[in-house]
Design a protein around this motif. Sequence first.
Motif, PDB file in Angstrom:
ATOM      1  N   THR A  47       0.816  -1.210   0.000  1.00 46.75           N
ATOM      2  CA  THR A  47       0.000   0.000   0.000  1.00 46.75           C
ATOM      3  C   THR A  47       0.851   1.262   0.000  1.00 46.75           C
ATOM      4  O   THR A  47       0.330   2.358  -0.193  1.00 46.75           O
ATOM      5  CB  THR A  47      -0.951   0.025   1.208  1.00 46.75           C
ATOM      6  OG1 THR A  47      -0.169  -0.057   2.395  1.00 46.75           O
ATOM      7  CG2 THR A  47      -1.949  -1.109   1.147  1.00 46.75           C
ATOM      8  N   ASN A  48       2.140   1.116   0.212  1.00 49.98           N
ATOM      9  CA  ASN A  48       3.040   2.272   0.212  1.00 49.98           C
ATOM     10  C   ASN A  48       3.341   2.696  -1.218  1.00 49.98           C
ATOM     11  O   ASN A  48       3.472   1.865  -2.111  1.00 49.98           O
ATOM     12  CB  ASN A  48       4.362   1.937   0.911  1.00 49.98           C
ATOM     13  CG  ASN A  48       4.182   1.616   2.376  1.00 49.98           C
ATOM     14  OD1 ASN A  48       3.116   1.822   2.945  1.00 49.98           O
ATOM     15  ND2 ASN A  48       5.228   1.100   2.983  1.00 49.98           N
ATOM     16  N   GLU A  49       3.477   4.006  -1.415  1.00 48.92           N
ATOM     17  CA  GLU A  49       3.845   4.478  -2.745  1.00 48.92           C
ATOM     18  C   GLU A  49       5.341   4.301  -2.963  1.00 48.92           C
ATOM     19  O   GLU A  49       6.101   4.086  -2.012  1.00 48.92           O
ATOM     20  CB  GLU A  49       3.436   5.935  -2.920  1.00 48.92           C
ATOM     21  CG  GLU A  49       4.102   6.895  -1.963  1.00 48.92           C
ATOM     22  CD  GLU A  49       3.583   8.322  -2.121  1.00 48.92           C
ATOM     23  OE1 GLU A  49       4.418   9.233  -2.237  1.00 48.92           O
ATOM     24  OE2 GLU A  49       2.357   8.498  -2.125  1.00 48.92           O
ATOM     25  N   LEU A  50       5.736   4.397  -4.199  1.00 51.45           N
ATOM     26  CA  LEU A  50       7.144   4.250  -4.571  1.00 51.45           C
ATOM     27  C   LEU A  50       7.984   5.252  -3.783  1.00 51.45           C
ATOM     28  O   LEU A  50       7.717   6.460  -3.820  1.00 51.45           O
ATOM     29  CB  LEU A  50       7.314   4.500  -6.074  1.00 51.45           C
ATOM     30  CG  LEU A  50       8.718   4.387  -6.635  1.00 51.45           C
ATOM     31  CD1 LEU A  50       9.163   2.925  -6.648  1.00 51.45           C
ATOM     32  CD2 LEU A  50       8.773   4.964  -8.046  1.00 51.45           C
ATOM     33  N   PRO A  51       8.991   4.772  -3.045  1.00 51.19           N
ATOM     34  CA  PRO A  51       9.849   5.697  -2.283  1.00 51.19           C
ATOM     35  C   PRO A  51      10.680   6.582  -3.220  1.00 51.19           C
ATOM     36  O   PRO A  51      10.874   6.264  -4.392  1.00 51.19           O
ATOM     37  CB  PRO A  51      10.782   4.773  -1.496  1.00 51.19           C
ATOM     38  CG  PRO A  51      10.169   3.429  -1.562  1.00 51.19           C
ATOM     39  CD  PRO A  51       9.365   3.385  -2.822  1.00 51.19           C
ATOM     40  N   GLU A  52      11.179   7.649  -2.660  1.00 46.82           N
ATOM     41  CA  GLU A  52      12.093   8.520  -3.391  1.00 46.82           C
ATOM     42  C   GLU A  52      13.346   7.716  -3.743  1.00 46.82           C
ATOM     43  O   GLU A  52      13.823   6.902  -2.950  1.00 46.82           O
ATOM     44  CB  GLU A  52      12.462   9.692  -2.482  1.00 46.82           C
ATOM     45  CG  GLU A  52      13.254  10.769  -3.127  1.00 46.82           C
ATOM     46  CD  GLU A  52      13.527  11.927  -2.175  1.00 46.82           C
ATOM     47  OE1 GLU A  52      14.471  12.673  -2.471  1.00 46.82           O
ATOM     48  OE2 GLU A  52      12.840  12.071  -1.149  1.00 46.82           O
TER      49      GLU A  52
END
Length: 182
Positions: A47-52
Motif C-alpha cells: 500500500t506504500n507508494e514508490l519511495p524517493e
Amino acid sequence: MRHFTILLFLMLISCKSETKTETENEIDTTVYEMWNSYTKSNPESQTNELPESWYFHMNKEDANRLAQLTLNGKKQASSGLYSWYEEANADLPKVGTKHIITDFDGKAQAIIAIIKVDTIPFNEISEAYAELDMGTKNEALKKWRKAHWDFFASAMEERGEKPTEKMLIVCERFKTIWTKKE
C-alpha cells in the motif's frame, strides 16, 4: 527563488544529488522493478507508494562507491545540515521512511529504511557514527570531518555563510533492507 535554493540544498544533504537534467532524471525501470520485487515479498508494503530514489554525492565515482557500500551494508548513515531543514521549513527525516539508493546512472542498488534520526553538533560527531556514515573503520572520524566540512562549507559559502564547529548535523541511521538481485 530563495525557497527553491533551500529545497535544492535539501536534496543535496547527506551528499545526495539530483543535479541531472529533467530528461536524465526520469526514473529508471530498475527502480520500479526493485520496489515491485520488494513489495511482492513484503505484502505489508504494497500500500506504500514508490519511495524517493536518489544517489549519494555529486559525482559518478563517489555515487557508485557509496551505493556499493550501502549495498554491502557497510554504509549505514547519512548526514545533512539542520539549518537546511529549518530554512525550508521542512520536517526532519522520519524513522521508517524508505528510500531507493541508485548508482549515478539511476540504476536501483538497494532499499534503505531510516531507523534513527539525531541532531548533533558537528564537533560532537562520534567515531562510531562516522564509521557508519563513511562505511569504513579506517580513520573514519577524520575522513568524515574533512569530507563533510568541505561539502557543508561549499554549500554554505554560496549563501554567504560559514560553517562552525557547533553547527547542527542531522544524523540519519539506516539499514539496508533490500538489494539488487544479480
